[in-house]
Design a protein around this motif. Structure first.
Motif, PDB file in Angstrom:
ATOM      1  N   SER A 197       0.834  -1.199   0.000  1.00 35.16           N
ATOM      2  CA  SER A 197       0.000   0.000   0.000  1.00 35.16           C
ATOM      3  C   SER A 197       0.868   1.248   0.000  1.00 35.16           C
ATOM      4  N   TRP A 211       2.037   3.639   3.020  1.00 34.39           N
ATOM      5  CA  TRP A 211       1.870   2.479   3.885  1.00 34.39           C
ATOM      6  C   TRP A 211       0.734   2.754   4.859  1.00 34.39           C
ATOM      7  N   TRP A 271      -4.868  -1.111   4.960  1.00 35.53           N
ATOM      8  CA  TRP A 271      -5.637  -1.170   3.731  1.00 35.53           C
ATOM      9  C   TRP A 271      -7.100  -1.523   3.954  1.00 35.53           C
TER      10      TRP A 271
END
Length: 129
Positions: free
Chosen positions: A82, A85, A88
């Motif tokens: 992702s 970061w 998600w």
């Protein structure tokens, strides 16, 4: 030759588990035929069956090793990918359980793609005498 600075834009994301598994299987199949990612594929062909063997064996820490794999594959790896970061799953923490199961499906599909690619490549190689 590989262009390391190329930017890839995805126009299609699979909407079913079957479509996602098929996409990963085909990606690995064509990677094998192209002769790329060979060390990664060899490692995967050894480690994934070993993980399942550890789970099914009487190794005392087998369940712990397998559960760690599931968490790393289903939760930590998507977080690593992702950008930026982040968590998600957002407002849907139950998605973690789906991601863990999906990670297993994708890894098995990947192994099937590698094996199919190796078999196809083996058939296309001329036999040396």
């Amino acid at each position: 030759m590989v262009c390391w600075v190329a930017k890839v834009t995805y126009r299609y994301f699979p909407t079913t588990w079957w479509a996602a598994a098929r996409k990963w299987q085909l990606a690995e199949y064509f990677s094998v035929l192209a002769g790329v990612r060979v060390p990664h594929q060899a490692t995967f062909l050894v480690l994934l069956p070993l993980l399942y063997a550890v789970l099914l064996s009487d190794v005392p820490c087998g369940m712990t090793i397998f559960f760690t794999y599931l968490l790393l594959r289903g939760v930590a790896d998507p977080m690593r990918r992702s950008h930026p970061w982040q968590r998600w799953w957002g407002k849907h923490p139950r998605a973690i359980f789906i991601a863990i199961a999906m990670g297993v499906v994708l890894d098995v599909a990947k192994v099937v793609g590698i094996i199919k690619g190796l078999l196809a490549r083996g058939r296309s190689q001329p036999v040396r005498s």
